[in-house]
Scaffold this active site. Structure first.
Site, PDB file in Angstrom:
ATOM      1  N   TYR A   1     -57.308 -34.881 -12.080  1.00  0.00           N
ATOM      2  CA  TYR A   1     -57.456 -36.034 -11.177  1.00  0.00           C
ATOM      3  C   TYR A   1     -58.196 -37.188 -11.839  1.00  0.00           C
ATOM      4  CZ  TYR A   1     -55.397 -33.125  -7.628  1.00  0.00           C
ATOM      5  OH  TYR A   1     -54.513 -32.337  -6.938  1.00  0.00           O
TER       6      TYR A   1
ATOM      7  N   GLN B   1     -48.052 -40.678   1.831  1.00  0.00           N
ATOM      8  CA  GLN B   1     -48.451 -39.403   1.229  1.00  0.00           C
ATOM      9  C   GLN B   1     -49.090 -39.662  -0.121  1.00  0.00           C
ATOM     10  OE1 GLN B   1     -45.019 -36.332   1.840  1.00  0.00           O
ATOM     11  NE2 GLN B   1     -44.111 -38.350   1.974  1.00  0.00           N
ATOM     12  N   ASN B   2     -49.052 -40.920  -0.563  1.00  0.00           N
ATOM     13  CA  ASN B   2     -49.522 -41.240  -1.908  1.00  0.00           C
ATOM     14  C   ASN B   2     -51.038 -41.378  -1.943  1.00  0.00           C
ATOM     15  OD1 ASN B   2     -46.851 -41.309  -2.489  1.00  0.00           O
ATOM     16  ND2 ASN B   2     -46.683 -43.537  -2.591  1.00  0.00           N
TER      17      ASN B   2
ATOM     18  N   HIS C   1     -52.687 -37.772   2.652  1.00  0.00           N
ATOM     19  CA  HIS C   1     -53.028 -36.805   1.598  1.00  0.00           C
ATOM     20  C   HIS C   1     -54.265 -37.229   0.804  1.00  0.00           C
ATOM     21  CE1 HIS C   1     -48.683 -34.979   1.510  1.00  0.00           C
ATOM     22  NE2 HIS C   1     -49.381 -34.620   2.558  1.00  0.00           N
TER      23      HIS C   1
ATOM     24  N   CYS D   1     -73.792 -36.807  -5.573  1.00  0.00           N
ATOM     25  CA  CYS D   1     -73.290 -37.445  -4.356  1.00  0.00           C
ATOM     26  C   CYS D   1     -74.282 -38.549  -3.983  1.00  0.00           C
ATOM     27  CB  CYS D   1     -73.196 -36.416  -3.232  1.00  0.00           C
ATOM     28  SG  CYS D   1     -72.929 -37.170  -1.619  1.00  0.00           S
TER      29      CYS D   1
ATOM     30  N   THR E   1     -39.450 -40.490  -0.480  1.00  0.00           N
ATOM     31  CA  THR E   1     -40.042 -39.147  -0.406  1.00  0.00           C
ATOM     32  C   THR E   1     -38.932 -38.113  -0.321  1.00  0.00           C
ATOM     33  OG1 THR E   1     -41.438 -37.632   0.891  1.00  0.00           O
ATOM     34  CG2 THR E   1     -40.479 -39.493   2.087  1.00  0.00           C
ATOM     35  N   SER E   2     -39.164 -36.971  -0.988  1.00  0.00           N
ATOM     36  CA  SER E   2     -38.123 -35.932  -1.037  1.00  0.00           C
ATOM     37  C   SER E   2     -38.080 -35.120   0.255  1.00  0.00           C
ATOM     38  CB  SER E   2     -38.379 -34.997  -2.219  1.00  0.00           C
ATOM     39  OG  SER E   2     -39.626 -34.353  -2.049  1.00  0.00           O
TER      40      SER E   2
ATOM     41  N   ASN F   1     -34.062 -44.197  -0.059  1.00  0.00           N
ATOM     42  CA  ASN F   1     -34.446 -43.296  -1.156  1.00  0.00           C
ATOM     43  C   ASN F   1     -33.445 -43.421  -2.307  1.00  0.00           C
ATOM     44  OD1 ASN F   1     -36.589 -41.256  -1.589  1.00  0.00           O
ATOM     45  ND2 ASN F   1     -34.869 -39.932  -2.082  1.00  0.00           N
TER      46      ASN F   1
HETATM   47  P1  OAD Z   1     -41.402 -36.221  -4.613  1.00  0.00           P
HETATM   48  O1  OAD Z   1     -41.596 -36.310  -6.086  1.00  0.00           O
HETATM   49  O2  OAD Z   1     -41.177 -34.893  -4.010  1.00  0.00           O
HETATM   50  O3  OAD Z   1     -40.164 -37.136  -4.184  1.00  0.00           O
HETATM   51  C1  OAD Z   1     -40.023 -38.441  -4.641  1.00  0.00           C
HETATM   52  C2  OAD Z   1     -38.741 -39.004  -4.079  1.00  0.00           C
HETATM   53  O4  OAD Z   1     -38.651 -40.374  -4.468  1.00  0.00           O
HETATM   54  C3  OAD Z   1     -37.453 -38.313  -4.576  1.00  0.00           C
HETATM   55  O5  OAD Z   1     -36.618 -38.036  -3.473  1.00  0.00           O
HETATM   56  C4  OAD Z   1     -36.829 -39.360  -5.503  1.00  0.00           C
HETATM   57  O6  OAD Z   1     -35.407 -39.337  -5.460  1.00  0.00           O
HETATM   58  C5  OAD Z   1     -37.332 -40.651  -4.911  1.00  0.00           C
HETATM   59  N1  OAD Z   1     -37.451 -41.763  -5.873  1.00  0.00           N
HETATM   60  C6  OAD Z   1     -37.745 -41.724  -7.203  1.00  0.00           C
HETATM   61  N2  OAD Z   1     -37.766 -42.949  -7.720  1.00  0.00           N
HETATM   62  C7  OAD Z   1     -37.481 -43.808  -6.701  1.00  0.00           C
HETATM   63  C8  OAD Z   1     -37.338 -45.227  -6.614  1.00  0.00           C
HETATM   64  N3  OAD Z   1     -37.507 -46.030  -7.668  1.00  0.00           N
HETATM   65  N4  OAD Z   1     -37.005 -45.753  -5.407  1.00  0.00           N
HETATM   66  C9  OAD Z   1     -36.825 -44.956  -4.324  1.00  0.00           C
HETATM   67  N5  OAD Z   1     -36.941 -43.624  -4.353  1.00  0.00           N
HETATM   68  C10 OAD Z   1     -37.273 -43.049  -5.527  1.00  0.00           C
HETATM   69  O7  OAD Z   1     -42.653 -36.975  -3.946  1.00  0.00           O
HETATM   70  P2  OAD Z   1     -43.158 -36.930  -2.429  1.00  0.00           P
HETATM   71  O8  OAD Z   1     -42.026 -36.738  -1.508  1.00  0.00           O
HETATM   72  O9  OAD Z   1     -44.044 -38.093  -2.239  1.00  0.00           O
HETATM   73  O10 OAD Z   1     -48.668 -33.700  -2.024  1.00  0.00           O
HETATM   74  O11 OAD Z   1     -44.037 -35.613  -2.453  1.00  0.00           O
HETATM   75  C11 OAD Z   1     -44.718 -35.242  -1.293  1.00  0.00           C
HETATM   76  C12 OAD Z   1     -46.005 -34.538  -1.636  1.00  0.00           C
HETATM   77  O12 OAD Z   1     -45.739 -33.479  -2.559  1.00  0.00           O
HETATM   78  C13 OAD Z   1     -47.020 -35.373  -2.361  1.00  0.00           C
HETATM   79  O13 OAD Z   1     -47.800 -36.195  -1.499  1.00  0.00           O
HETATM   80  C14 OAD Z   1     -47.878 -34.353  -3.032  1.00  0.00           C
HETATM   81  C15 OAD Z   1     -46.786 -33.448  -3.566  1.00  0.00           C
HETATM   82  O14 OAD Z   1     -47.111 -32.126  -3.771  1.00  0.00           O
HETATM   83  C16 OAD Z   1     -49.802 -33.065  -2.346  1.00  0.00           C
HETATM   84  O15 OAD Z   1     -50.213 -33.011  -3.494  1.00  0.00           O
HETATM   85  C17 OAD Z   1     -50.500 -32.438  -1.166  1.00  0.00           C
END
Ligand code: OAD
Length: 233
Positions: free
Chosen positions: A56, A91-92, A109, A136, A176-177, A201
């Protein structure tokens, strides 16, 4: 569009991809390079806190070197100009929505630029590393951890998010996926509460099925076009 008043936007790693931040599940994404169990669970942190802090710390440093892209900027414009209800649920853990100027933002998150003290439960804005176990600022314990929600932990502000989903006329999911709950279930919750649902997406995924409409393309192009359309309505 005529009836549109309350909007909930859910964003994921795809909205920050064009700023140069790795997504999680795309080819070359973070979860190909690191094991989720090691760096994103309380058990992983207990086993090897230094490994987790280094992971991190590197991301905290990297995020301060990138800039918001046109998708963040378009949502910030929506936030400024939309007089109806709006909640941007992200979620970012980056701060690119805020740096673009958005304020109606919830980080479900957590945030990279924040440190959480498990002793006094305070959160502090944090831009430097945590690996050297700094004190802290509130209770002086040397236990600060990244203020990010790990698997098995409760996401932040769920009451506020569900209240907004219940009121929403439109739910829009961006980059988001749909692989991680509870966020992945918001589309079905919003539909049940009566909202129209739209996905923007790069590609269709398994979750696309649940949306009334799904558009494929880069967030940097789709989001500004969608925001223009909403603000004209
Ligand atoms: P993912 O990496 O699972 O999904 C990212 C999505 O963005 C995919 O569906 C890609 O196709 C799409 N993508 C990539 N580039 C793009 C672009 N230029 N324009 C539009 N879409 C694009 O990420 P998240 O869905 O955010 O949680 O993942 C959810 C959570 O899983 C995160 O917050 C994190 C992770 O584990 C924790 O760590 C708790």
């Amino acid at each position: 569009m005529a009836e549109l008043r309350n909007i909930v936007v859910l964003t994921g790693a795809g909205i920050s991809a064009e700023s140069g931040i790795d997504t999680f599940r795309d080819a070359g994404g973070l979860w190909e390079k690191h094991r989720v169990e090691d760096v994103a669970t309380p058990q992983g942190y207990e086993r090897d806190p230094a490994l987790v802090q280094r992971f991190y710390d590197a991301r905290r440093e990297a995020v301060q070197k990138v800039s918001p892209n046109p998708a963040h900027e378009a949502l910030a414009r929506l936030d400024r100009e939309w007089e109806g209800g709006l909640l941007i649920v992200t979620q970012n853990v980056d701060d690119l929505h805020e740096r673009a100027g958005a304020s109606r933002v919830v980080h479900m998150h957590g945030e990279l630029l924040s440190a959480l003290c498990p002793i006094c439960e305070r959160r502090h804005r944090w831009t430097g590393p945590l690996i050297e176990r700094p004190e802290c600022p509130s209770c002086e314990a040397r236990s600060l951890r990244p203020d990010v929600v790990w698997f098995g932990e409760m996401p932040y502000q769920m009451d506020r998010i569900y209240a907004a989903l219940r009121r929403a006329d439109l739910f829009v999911s961006i980059g988001t996926s749909g692989a991680v709950y509870p966020a992945a279930g918001f589309v079905r919750d919003a539909r049940e509460y009566g909202a129209r649902t739209l996905e923007l997406n790069l590609e269709r995924g398994e979750g696309s099925y649940w949306f009334d409409e799904s558009q494929q393309g880069r967030a940097g192009e789709l989001v500004p076009a969608w925001v223009d359309e909403v603000l004209r309505s």
